[in-house]
Each structure stands twice: as structure tokens, then as C-alpha cells.
Design an enzyme around this catalytic site. Structure first.
Site: not given
Ligand code: NJP
Length: 264
Positions: A144, A157
Site C-alpha cells: 500500500s 494498518y
Molecule cells: O479489498 P476487499 P481490496 N483470509 O475487501 C480477503 C490492499 N489495499 O480488494 O476472505 C483470506 O474488496 C477477502 O476475502 P474473504 C489491501 O490491504 C487496498 O481493496 O472472502 N482472505 C477479499 O477477497 C489488501 O491487501 C486498498 O472475506 C482474506 C480480499 O481479501 C488488498 O489491497 C488500498 C482474509 C479483500 O478484498 C486487496 O484489498 C491499498 C483472510 N483472513 C491497499 N481477510 C483500498 N481498497 O483502498 C480478507 O493501498 N481476505
């Protein structure tokens, strides 16, 4: 469209939504076989069905909570036995909670580190021996801009993403002679469900809505870089320029940027 990904095996964690799901679609479009991992099996099944209907690729899905390192070991062992060769691992699973340090409770802190840092390292650890032996592969860590500039209300974070960048930079050097590429992806805010947890009150989303990145755009940049020796992807570019200035003049930048940093 390049056919660099055709018949390649790509693993994506956190593939049930957001940029993970978008990367899966683009990889399938380019002919890659996919391993899609997340906790929400129903969403993975929906995505799998859609991809199998539209593209002639193999799509393997599995439930995985990356905060559980035993589960990582079991699921990745199954994936490795099935696919053997692994070309790309995208460590994308992650979440954040925007809170001031004095409000953060220990469970929440551990939760963020378990997923964003320890889980990412454990998933990487499972594919490293394979990629080193193959003398090919690509590890892509979704970090990020918060891993470059820490702002108020994101102490924990930011700390997790700083850790990801430290790990990624060391790993890249360790793998320097092995033909395994390592890329860090540092986006600014992206329009995904991330903010449902991160920003419960919606203050940040409201304040930064004008420069939110589209998940499709971020996913495209990442997929375009797959199997190429790209060091970092920084989006948007002006934010990256900010982080360079911050590195050079941190005190001054914190003073001048005070208002801009207080958007949460
Ligand atoms: O977010 P979201 P993003 N075990 O919430 C999964 C980074 N980022 O696509 O498990 C396994 O739509 C969750 O799946 P589920 C951010 O830090 C974002 O934006 O089914 N999986 C979902 O598929 C992250 O590293 C922004 O709930 C787990 C996914 O993760 C990455 O981008 C800015 C889990 C999250 O999808 C993807 O985030 C930035 C677990 N324990 C960096 N917990 C931003 N959106 O602004 C969650 O700089 N997931």
C-alpha cells in the site's frame, strides 16, 4: 493482448472480491490457470462458475483463512500436489481498520498482522522452495501507499504494510540470482469493500472519493506486470511522487501535509 500468461499457474489469495477477483478475471482472459483462495467459498464458487463459462482455463478454488498458518500449509500442499509448477503467487488478502493507536485493541492489532503480514509470509514460504527449484516464478505482494507514508488513524494498518515492504525488499535481493521476480504493489485508495471494515463511518471515503482508483485499473496494472521483473507498482503516480519527497524531507512533509494526511 500478450500471451505471456497462457497456460501459466497463478495463485491469488483474497480472490473472492475487490482487486483479487478483478485480477482473476484478467488472468483467465489471458489463458492462465487459476488457484483462487479466500474465506468466502460462495463468492469463489460464483467467480469460478463465471470464469469456466467464459474462458478455457482450469480454475481451482479453496477456502482459506490466511490468518491460520496450519490451514495455509494444508491448502498450499494440496495446491502444489495438484499443479506442481507455480508461476505466480499474488499475496492479496488483507484488511485494515482505521483507528487511532490509543483506540486499537490487541485482538485487532494481532488480526491485522496475522493476515497482512504473517499470512503473506507463510503463503510465500510455501511456494519459495518450488520457485527456487524451478528457477522461475513471480511473487507479487499487495502492499500500500500506507506502507510508504503512515498517516493518522492508520498506525496499525500502516505498520503492517511497512512490514510487507521490508519483507518484499529483502526477498527480492535474496532471490536476485534465482530468476524469481518479486514485486510490491502500492496503491492509494481503491473503490472496493475494503472500506466497509476500514472506514465504518465513511469519512475517509467521502474525503478521498475524487481520487479513488478503480479496482479494474489496479488489477490491470498488476496483471500487465506478471512474469516481468518489475520492482514496484505505485498508483496513482502523484502519490508516489509524494512518498519520494517524504523520504527526502520527512519533517517538512509532515508539517506541510498535515491537512492532507488527516482525511480519516
Ligand atoms: O479489498 P476487499 P481490496 N483470509 O475487501 C480477503 C490492499 N489495499 O480488494 O476472505 C483470506 O474488496 C477477502 O476475502 P474473504 C489491501 O490491504 C487496498 O481493496 O472472502 N482472505 C477479499 O477477497 C489488501 O491487501 C486498498 O472475506 C482474506 C480480499 O481479501 C488488498 O489491497 C488500498 C482474509 C479483500 O478484498 C486487496 O484489498 C491499498 C483472510 N483472513 C491497499 N481477510 C483500498 N481498497 O483502498 C480478507 O493501498 N481476505
Amino acid at each position: 493482448m500478450s500471451d505471456r500468461l497462457k497456460n501459466k499457474n497463478v495463485i491469488i489469495t483474497g480472490a473472492s472480491g475487490g482487486i483479487g477477483a478483478q485480477m482473476a478475471i484478467l488472468c483467465a482472459e489471458r489463458g492462465a490457470n487459476l488457484v483462487l483462495l479466500a474465506r468466502s467459498l460462495d463468492k469463489l464458487q460464483e467467480l469460478q462458475a463465471d470464469l469456466l463459462r467464459r474462458f478455457s482455463v482450469d480454475v481451482f478454488i479453496h477456502k482459506l483463512d490466511v490468518s491460520d498458518t496450519d490451514e495455509i500449509s494444508a491448502v498450499f500442499s494440496e495446491v502444489l500436489a495438484r499443479f506442481g509448477h507455480i508461476d505466480v503467487l499474488v499475496n492479496n488478502a488483507g484488511f485494515g481498520v482505521f483507528r487511532e493507536a490509543h483506540e486499537a485493541n490487541v485482538e485487532e492489532i494481532k488480526g491485522m498482522f496475522d493476515v497482512n503480514v504473517v499470512g503473506l509470509m507463510a503463503c510465500t514460504g510455501m511456494v519459495l522452495p518450488v520457485m527456487r527449484k524451478q528457477r522461475s516464478g513471480h511473487i507479487i505482494n499487495i502492499a500500500s501507499q500506507a506502507g510508504k507514508i503512515a498517516t493518522p488513524k492508520s498506525s496499525v494498518y500502516s505498520a503492517t504494510k511497512h512490514a510487507v515492504l521490508g519483507y518484499t525488499n529483502s526477498l527480492r535481493m535474496e532471490l536476485g540470482d534465482s530468476n524469481v521476480f518479486v514485486t510490491a504493489v502500492n496503491p492509494g485508495p481503491i473503490e472496493t469493500n475494503f472500506f466497509n471494515i476500514a472506514d465504518e463511518k465513511g469519512t475517509y471515503v467521502k474525503n478521498v472519493s475524487k481520487f479513488m482508483l478503480k479496482p479494474e485499473y489496479v488489477a490491470l496494472k498488476v496483471v500487465n506486470a506478471m512474469l516481468r521483473p518489475v520492482r514496484e507498482i505505485n498508483l496513482p503516480r502523484w502519490m508516489n511522487a509524494g512518498s519520494i519527497v517524504y523520504t527526502l524531507f520527512p519533517g517538512l512533509f509532515e508539517k506541510i501535509g498535515k491537512r492532507a494526511f488527516n482525511q480519516k
